[in-house]
Design a protein around this motif. Structure first.
Motif, mmCIF file in Angstrom:
data_model
loop_
_atom_site.group_PDB
_atom_site.id
_atom_site.type_symbol
_atom_site.label_atom_id
_atom_site.label_comp_id
_atom_site.label_asym_id
_atom_site.label_seq_id
_atom_site.Cartn_x
_atom_site.Cartn_y
_atom_site.Cartn_z
ATOM 1 N N ARG A 126 0.854 -1.187 0.000
ATOM 2 C CA ARG A 126 0.000 0.000 0.000
ATOM 3 C C ARG A 126 0.888 1.234 0.000
ATOM 4 N N ILE A 127 0.621 2.128 -0.939
ATOM 5 C CA ILE A 127 1.347 3.388 -1.022
ATOM 6 C C ILE A 127 0.539 4.456 -0.294
ATOM 7 N N THR A 128 1.078 4.992 0.778
ATOM 8 C CA THR A 128 0.403 6.015 1.565
ATOM 9 C C THR A 128 1.223 7.293 1.568
ATOM 10 N N ALA A 129 0.661 8.311 2.178
ATOM 11 C CA ALA A 129 1.364 9.593 2.248
ATOM 12 C C ALA A 129 2.602 9.504 3.125
ATOM 13 N N THR A 130 2.613 8.559 4.049
ATOM 14 C CA THR A 130 3.762 8.422 4.960
ATOM 15 C C THR A 130 4.817 7.454 4.453
#
Length: 292
Positions: free
Chosen positions: A50-54
């Motif tokens: 999962r690619i998240t902002a963090t």
């Protein structure tokens, strides 16, 4: 005596150090830009990514994606891959034979020989990537001589559909098959020039005809270059921009795409191994140089 040994040792060490320094840029580039991405893609194939902002969050899923691709959703791999493999089986010998015969012709002395050599290699420079895809999309590439012939009817009546469709695909873009032979022609041409002219002169004196000369001198002399072109052609076909498997690799799910890429990588290695095995057996049966 000890001083002489010390000088020899120091000279050997210096040569090794110089060689290591020369190869260091390639080794560093391979580790950073090839080895690490490969290892990381293998790691991601066992993870839900999962690619998240963090940052990148991963959750282990084991062999889930491999089972889905190979068994649960086999159409993702087999529906497009199997016809492509049949097409590759037909295209590889066509490319190799055409490249070999063209290289032999371009080695003969005639006026404008250099121009023809350039013409055969130009598609390698210009016909790449998006240009080829646009060329195919416009329906170009078919040989004019095949238009209006009865070949389509013959393929439908006498060739099984599983092999007839790949044949139609190849004939529909046959010019592109010829265009993809530039590197192979160049390699065969370089290999042909390594065979001494004195060997052919001796064969002519002994009364050998051109057909016997080809099978007894030219083909055995080009066997290492035939192997090189075989490997190159297999790799080139399986990394072609319109490859059905490459087109399925997306950034929507990095785990599934990584698993698909590694499965495809294993299939390419298997196909390449089968090609080398067939080459070895053919070499032994014809009495030319084989892989040891």
């Amino acid at each position: 005596m000890n001083l002489a040994k010390l000088r020899i040792t120091s000279a050997t060490t210096r040569r090794k150090l110089e060689g290591s320094l020369f190869i260091a840029p390639w080794a560093i580039g391979f580790l950073v830009f090839v080895a690490f991405p490969l290892a990381y893609s293998l790691y991601m194939s066992f993870q839900q990514v999962r690619i998240t902002a963090t940052g990148i969050n991963t959750t282990p899923v084991g062999l889930l994606y491999y089972r889905e691709i190979l068994f649960a959703d086999g159409g993702l791999l087999y529906d497009d891959l199997v016809p492509f493999l049949r097409e590759a089986v037909l295209m590889i010998p066509i490319i190799l034979i055409f490249s070999l015969l063209t290289a032999i012709l371009l080695n003969v002395r005639f006026g404008g020989r250099m121009i023809f050599r350039v013409i055969f290699f130009l598609p390698v420079i210009f016909a790449s990537g998006q240009i080829i895809q646009e060329f195919i999309a416009q329906g170009e590439g078919q040989l004019i001589i095949l238009q209006g012939s009865q070949l389509e009817r013959i393929l439908s009546d006498y060739v099984p559909r599983s092999w007839g469709e790949p044949l139609r695909s190849i004939l529909g873009s046959f010019v592109l098959v010829l265009w993809s032979s530039g590197v192979q022609i160049l390699i065969f041409l370089a290999g042909r020039q390594t065979i001494p002219a004195s060997v052919y002169e001796a064969a002519r004196i002994d009364g050998a005809d051109p057909w016997s000369t080809f099978w007894k001198i030219t083909l055995p002399g080009l066997s290492p270059f035939l192997l090189l072109n075989l490997i190159y052609t297999v790799v080139d076909l399986f990394t072609f921009p319109s490859n059905p498997i490459i087109s399925k690799v997306t950034t929507e799910n990095y785990g599934v795409s990584s698993a698909l890429a590694w499965i495809y990588f294993m299939i390419v290695l298997l196909f390449l191994g089968l090609a080398l095995l067939l080459y070895r057996r053919a070499s032994r049966s014809m009495g030319i140089g084989a892989i040891r």
